[in-house]
Design an enzyme around this catalytic site. Structure first.
Site, short mmCIF file in Angstrom:
data_model
loop_
_atom_site.label_atom_id
_atom_site.label_comp_id
_atom_site.label_asym_id
_atom_site.label_seq_id
_atom_site.Cartn_x
_atom_site.Cartn_y
_atom_site.Cartn_z
N ALA A 150 0.83 -1.20 0.00
CA ALA A 150 0.00 0.00 0.00
C ALA A 150 0.87 1.26 0.00
O ALA A 150 0.62 2.21 -0.73
CB ALA A 150 -0.94 -0.01 1.20
N TYR A 151 1.89 1.25 0.82
CA TYR A 151 2.82 2.38 0.88
C TYR A 151 3.52 2.55 -0.46
O TYR A 151 3.60 3.66 -1.00
CB TYR A 151 3.83 2.14 1.99
CG TYR A 151 4.95 3.15 2.03
CD1 TYR A 151 4.74 4.42 2.55
CD2 TYR A 151 6.23 2.83 1.53
CE1 TYR A 151 5.77 5.35 2.59
CE2 TYR A 151 7.26 3.75 1.57
CZ TYR A 151 7.03 5.01 2.11
OH TYR A 151 8.05 5.94 2.14
N ALA A 152 4.04 1.45 -1.02
CA ALA A 152 4.76 1.52 -2.29
C ALA A 152 3.88 2.06 -3.41
O ALA A 152 4.31 2.91 -4.20
CB ALA A 152 5.30 0.14 -2.66
N SER A 154 1.21 3.98 -3.11
CA SER A 154 0.87 5.39 -2.89
C SER A 154 2.03 6.30 -3.25
O SER A 154 1.84 7.39 -3.80
CB SER A 154 0.44 5.61 -1.44
OG SER A 154 1.52 5.47 -0.54
N LYS A 155 3.26 5.85 -2.98
CA LYS A 155 4.42 6.67 -3.32
C LYS A 155 4.70 6.63 -4.82
O LYS A 155 5.19 7.61 -5.40
CB LYS A 155 5.64 6.19 -2.52
CG LYS A 155 5.59 6.59 -1.05
CD LYS A 155 5.58 8.10 -0.86
CE LYS A 155 5.79 8.50 0.58
NZ LYS A 155 5.83 9.97 0.77
#
Length: 233
Positions: A150-152, A154-155
């Site tokens: 999810a973080y990857a 979004s970035k």
């Protein structure tokens, strides 16, 4: 580099009360900037003792109206640096709709809203401006995003947003770039990864210098770049 190259220029720094943000703000103040920092807190310790540092409390960067109102208070905005965001590490089996959307809200939505408000403010000055977002190493190397999908994602979206806006806004002399750091040496990261070697991590000071260059008038053409800052990790 001229230490006063931002003298008389107004710069917004989201996330400016965080570990990285405080280092960035200090560097920009040293370069002569007047810094405007939104904080979601109702009270902020940052801001005392420097008449060129203005902290606005109670600003929710996921709230469109709040972001618009904050940027409306900044006179003759020159640059906007978007450090605000969040991090979550979890395997796919533990990543559901809520977790996925939370990362996009904290990282991608805040960047979008701040870019839009900043571009609008810069357009009114007729002098152009500079915008810097923060992507991350997984934005450029998605395989690095294992167990933090999810973080990857979004970035990576922040990276795409940066490059799309660079093309859209360059005609207005607004240059849009991003840094893509690996792990940054902050107290929170040291606490979360006590067995890691922080000597291999990116120093906040190095990130601040990269940001300073991208927002300075010395940068006359660089736009749409996602600058890898990987230290020795």
């Amino acid at each position: 580099m001229n230490e006063q190259l931002l003298s008389g220029r107004h710069v917004a720094v989201t996330g400016g009360t965080g570990a990285l943000g405080e280092v960035v703000v200090a560097r920009l103040l040293e370069a002569g900037a007047t810094c405007h920092v939104p904080s979601h807190r109702t009270e902020a310790a940052t801001g005392a003792g420097n008449d060129r540092l203005h902290v606005t409390t109670g600003v929710d960067l996921t709230d469109e109206a709040a972001v618009t109102d904050f940027y409306a208070t900044i006179p003759e905005l020159w640059a906007s640096v978007h450090l605000a965001g969040g991090f979550a590490m979890a395997p796919l089996a533990e990543t559901g709709r809520t977790e996925f959307l939370r990362m996009f809200e904290m990282n991608t939505l805040t960047a979008l809203l701040c870019c839009r408000a900043a571009a609008s403010a810069m357009g009114k000055t007729g002098q152009g401006g500079r915008i810097v977002n923060v992507a991350a190493r997984p934005a450029l190397e998605p395989r690095q995003g294992a167990k933090m999908v999810a973080y990857a994602a979004s970035k990576a979206a922040v990276g795409a947003l940066t490059q799309a806006l660079a093309n859209e806004l360059k005609g207005e002399r607004i240059l849009v770039n991003a840094i893509a750091p690996s792990t940054i040496d902050t107290p929170a990261n040291r606490s979360a990864m006590p067995n890691a070697d922080p000597a291999k991590w990116l120093s906040p000071a190095a990130a601040a210098e990269a940001i300073l260059h991208l927002i300075s008038p010395v940068n006359m053409e660089i736009s749409g770049a996602i600058l890898p800052l990987y230290a020795r990790a």
